[in-house]
Design a protein around this motif. Structure first.
Motif, PDB file in Angstrom:
ATOM      1  N   GLN A 131       0.824  -1.201   0.000  1.00  0.00           N
ATOM      2  CA  GLN A 131       0.000   0.000   0.000  1.00  0.00           C
ATOM      3  C   GLN A 131       0.862   1.257   0.000  1.00  0.00           C
ATOM      4  O   GLN A 131       0.633   2.195  -0.780  1.00  0.00           O
ATOM      5  CB  GLN A 131      -0.868  -0.027   1.256  1.00  0.00           C
ATOM      6  CG  GLN A 131      -1.754   1.178   1.470  1.00  0.00           C
ATOM      7  CD  GLN A 131      -2.540   1.007   2.761  1.00  0.00           C
ATOM      8  OE1 GLN A 131      -3.466   0.202   2.819  1.00  0.00           O
ATOM      9  NE2 GLN A 131      -2.159   1.721   3.789  1.00  0.00           N
ATOM     10  N   LEU A 183     -12.297   0.450   5.698  1.00  0.00           N
ATOM     11  CA  LEU A 183     -10.930  -0.022   5.539  1.00  0.00           C
ATOM     12  C   LEU A 183     -10.460  -0.792   6.769  1.00  0.00           C
ATOM     13  O   LEU A 183     -10.977  -0.603   7.869  1.00  0.00           O
ATOM     14  CB  LEU A 183      -9.980   1.164   5.337  1.00  0.00           C
ATOM     15  CG  LEU A 183     -10.276   2.134   4.189  1.00  0.00           C
ATOM     16  CD1 LEU A 183      -9.433   3.383   4.354  1.00  0.00           C
ATOM     17  CD2 LEU A 183      -9.998   1.477   2.840  1.00  0.00           C
ATOM     18  N   TYR A 184      -9.461  -1.622   6.554  1.00  0.00           N
ATOM     19  CA  TYR A 184      -8.712  -2.207   7.658  1.00  0.00           C
ATOM     20  C   TYR A 184      -8.206  -1.069   8.553  1.00  0.00           C
ATOM     21  O   TYR A 184      -7.798  -0.012   8.047  1.00  0.00           O
ATOM     22  CB  TYR A 184      -7.562  -3.035   7.090  1.00  0.00           C
ATOM     23  CG  TYR A 184      -6.429  -3.297   8.041  1.00  0.00           C
ATOM     24  CD1 TYR A 184      -6.609  -4.082   9.184  1.00  0.00           C
ATOM     25  CD2 TYR A 184      -5.174  -2.756   7.806  1.00  0.00           C
ATOM     26  CE1 TYR A 184      -5.566  -4.317  10.058  1.00  0.00           C
ATOM     27  CE2 TYR A 184      -4.121  -2.991   8.671  1.00  0.00           C
ATOM     28  CZ  TYR A 184      -4.327  -3.772   9.799  1.00  0.00           C
ATOM     29  OH  TYR A 184      -3.295  -3.991  10.668  1.00  0.00           O
ATOM     30  N   THR A 237      -4.963   0.742   7.785  1.00  0.00           N
ATOM     31  CA  THR A 237      -5.051   1.551   6.566  1.00  0.00           C
ATOM     32  C   THR A 237      -5.758   2.867   6.848  1.00  0.00           C
ATOM     33  O   THR A 237      -5.310   3.931   6.408  1.00  0.00           O
ATOM     34  CB  THR A 237      -5.807   0.783   5.467  1.00  0.00           C
ATOM     35  OG1 THR A 237      -5.100  -0.416   5.177  1.00  0.00           O
ATOM     36  CG2 THR A 237      -5.933   1.610   4.210  1.00  0.00           C
ATOM     37  N   GLU A 271     -11.231  -0.826  -0.842  1.00  0.00           N
ATOM     38  CA  GLU A 271     -11.061  -2.264  -0.697  1.00  0.00           C
ATOM     39  C   GLU A 271     -12.158  -2.947  -1.501  1.00  0.00           C
ATOM     40  O   GLU A 271     -13.312  -2.514  -1.478  1.00  0.00           O
ATOM     41  CB  GLU A 271     -11.136  -2.669   0.778  1.00  0.00           C
ATOM     42  CG  GLU A 271      -9.979  -2.119   1.599  1.00  0.00           C
ATOM     43  CD  GLU A 271     -10.008  -2.553   3.061  1.00  0.00           C
ATOM     44  OE1 GLU A 271     -10.951  -3.281   3.448  1.00  0.00           O
ATOM     45  OE2 GLU A 271      -9.089  -2.175   3.804  1.00  0.00           O
ATOM     46  N   ASP A 292      -7.519  -2.476  -3.024  1.00  0.00           N
ATOM     47  CA  ASP A 292      -6.962  -3.483  -2.123  1.00  0.00           C
ATOM     48  C   ASP A 292      -7.849  -4.726  -2.266  1.00  0.00           C
ATOM     49  O   ASP A 292      -9.011  -4.711  -1.868  1.00  0.00           O
ATOM     50  CB  ASP A 292      -6.972  -2.971  -0.679  1.00  0.00           C
ATOM     51  CG  ASP A 292      -6.444  -3.995   0.323  1.00  0.00           C
ATOM     52  OD1 ASP A 292      -6.378  -5.199  -0.008  1.00  0.00           O
ATOM     53  OD2 ASP A 292      -6.116  -3.598   1.455  1.00  0.00           O
ATOM     54  N   THR A 332      -7.381  -7.790  -0.928  1.00  0.00           N
ATOM     55  CA  THR A 332      -7.051  -8.832   0.040  1.00  0.00           C
ATOM     56  C   THR A 332      -8.210  -9.796   0.236  1.00  0.00           C
ATOM     57  O   THR A 332      -8.039 -11.020   0.209  1.00  0.00           O
ATOM     58  CB  THR A 332      -6.640  -8.212   1.382  1.00  0.00           C
ATOM     59  OG1 THR A 332      -5.479  -7.387   1.193  1.00  0.00           O
ATOM     60  CG2 THR A 332      -6.310  -9.290   2.400  1.00  0.00           C
ATOM     61  N   GLU A 365      -2.484  -6.221  -2.361  1.00  0.00           N
ATOM     62  CA  GLU A 365      -3.108  -7.097  -1.380  1.00  0.00           C
ATOM     63  C   GLU A 365      -2.072  -7.679  -0.432  1.00  0.00           C
ATOM     64  O   GLU A 365      -0.871  -7.711  -0.727  1.00  0.00           O
ATOM     65  CB  GLU A 365      -3.866  -8.226  -2.061  1.00  0.00           C
ATOM     66  CG  GLU A 365      -3.057  -9.092  -2.987  1.00  0.00           C
ATOM     67  CD  GLU A 365      -3.962  -9.792  -4.000  1.00  0.00           C
ATOM     68  OE1 GLU A 365      -4.962 -10.391  -3.580  1.00  0.00           O
ATOM     69  OE2 GLU A 365      -3.668  -9.725  -5.208  1.00  0.00           O
TER      70      GLU A 365
END
Length: 467
Positions: free
Chosen positions: A117, A137-138, A141, A181, A210, A212, A232
């Motif tokens: 990222q 987001l995570y 992040t 994401e 993203d 992931t 990811e």
């Protein structure tokens, strides 16, 4: 007689070469199944002493044939390995494999998903620039975008990724990218990548996704749907066994970096008097040498590798790359099983009277179910979030009373995991920021593994009953 033997040798060499090319070609066909590509793409045993399994090249450096060869490698005139911070044969196999799975042109692997990222953003943004991001987001992040980027002079506007008019109206003259994401963590909201890419491209900026939770393209293929760059964490489903940290960036090769918004791609280097675009733009000589189609360009990914990764240094180790390569071989099988388990568990939780709310896009009553049906392939993912009746105290008891589920901050593991996001992954966020990211104080996140599903159901049900 010698001539005849020579012809026989040449013919056998030709046949061997043809067989090798056919082996390589079969994994690059678009109609080859994901699982077949996961096993075979990106690797040719003929290039590695005919090793059936990709070797670990545990080395820092590579011997130069001559001073001139060293100069050519370092100047980029010649392709090859110089130092394992920048490239390594084991890592190269991983990059080619994931690029194939995602449907991209090329990739760069690095130390973690967070490193991937950072490398993408560092390659696109400078002080004074602006970006638009989904708030779903995570936690790490979100914190990076909300706290760290502004310290570097970069402005971030958070917009609901389904509010397309808001996103359009948020684009500024200095906006350099739109970020989201593919399915938010832990909101579990599949996004409409096609529409977001149309908005981005109308403003001559890339869409960065993203992926992931898209499992290297098994569930979601952002590049096929219009995204320009995918990043990811390989730590999750790709590795799948909780033993190696890694990340990757995949370039679609379709974005035109010569539009004028990204001048660092077209500025001449003081030493070589050439730019990244001169070397790697559409139809450039180097692209022709590598048989890259005239409508694709690897300018972005080459700048990541030769400048951004080289200068900042968050490289992945060859051993971790090898571990992740082993994990990818069973990625489709593991993901299929975990998705099946997750849907069954979600249906059980939906009926449990001690569960206040449940979120899983595979449930017909989920607010994102219709979108998930359009966007996700091969399953609805293996992440579930729910809130038990009784709030934080009930969530705490459930987590303390499970036995098979492991209390750990990871997802995509073969083993089933349980977590309280508000006190872990999203702990550093304010209450308002947690709300924007879709995190509540009673939320529990489940990452479903590949265990026998009835054992998981019993373990979780018993823990919920303890509240």
């Amino acid at each position: 007689m010698l001539g005849e033997q020579g012809n026989i040798i040449r013919f056998e060499t030709f046949r061997e070469t043809k067989r090798t090319l056919n082996k390589i070609a079969i994994t690059e066909k678009t109609n080859v199944h994901f699982n077949t590509k996961a096993l075979h793409s990106g690797y040719n045993s003929q290039d590695h002493q005919k090793c059936l399994s990709p070797p670990i090249y545990q080395t820092t450096s590579y011997e130069f044939e001559s001073i001139e060869a060293g100069r050519q490698l370092n100047s980029g005139e010649k392709q090859g390995h110089i130092y394992s911070r920048v490239s390594n044969p084991t890592i190269d196999i991983l990059e080619k494999k994931v690029a194939s799975l995602e449907g991209g042109l090329a990739a760069v692997a690095c130390a973690s998903g967070h490193a991937a990222q950072f490398l993408v953003l560092n390659n696109l943004l400078s002080t004074g620039d602006h970006m638009i991001s989904s708030p779903y987001l995570y936690g790490g992040t979100y914190h990076q975008f909300h706290e760290q980027l502004p310290r570097l002079g970069i402005e971030v506007t958070f917009c609901d990724p389904s509010n397309f008019n808001l996103i359009r109206n948020s684009v500024q003259k200095n906006t350099k990218l739109i970020y989201a994401e593919s399915m938010g963590n832990p909101e579990l909201n599949p996004i409409d990548i096609k529409i977001l890419s149309e908005i981005a491209h109308a403003n001559d900026i890339p869409l960065v996704i993203d992926n992931t939770l898209g499992c290297c393209g098994y569930l979601i293929k952002p590049l096929v749907n219009g995204a320009d760059i995918v990043l990811e964490s390989l730590t999750k489903w790709a590795g799948g066994h909780g033993n190696s940290v890694g990340g990757i960036i995949v370039d679609s090769g379709r974005f035109d970096w010569s539009s004028g918004k990204f001048t660092h791609f077209t500025e001449k280097n003081d030493h070589t008097k050439r730019s990244i675009w001169d070397d790697w733009g559409y139809g450039a000589e180097k692209c022709q040498q590598l048989n890259i189609p005239f409508y694709l360009n690897p300018a972005f990914i080459n700048r990541v590798k030769t400048e951004t990764l080289r200068d900042w240094g968050p490289c992945i180790s060859p051993f971790n790359a090898y571990q992740i390569l082993q994990g990818i071989e069973t990625l489709a099988l593991r993901t299929e099983r975990s998705c099946t388990n997750a849907l069954e568990i979600a249906k059980i939780l939906e009926k449990n009277v001690l569960v206040e709310t449940i979120r899983y896009p595979g449930l017909e009553n989920d607010k994102y179910h219709a979108e998930a049906q359009k966007i996700l392939k091969n399953g609805y993912g293996s992440i579930i979030t729910f809130e038990p009746k009784g709030g934080y105290e009930a969530a705490e008891k459930i987590i303390e009373n499970v036995n098979i589920f492991k209390h750990a901050a990871n997802i995509g593991d073969s083993k089933s995991l349980i977590l309280h996001p508000a006190s872990t992954t999203h702990y550093q966020l304010t209450e308002r920021e947690k709300h924007e990211a879709g995190v509540t104080e009673s939320m529990i996140r489940l990452s479903i593994g590949i265990e026998y599903v009835n054992d998981l159901i019993e373990d979780l049900t018993d823990a919920i009953q303890s509240t």
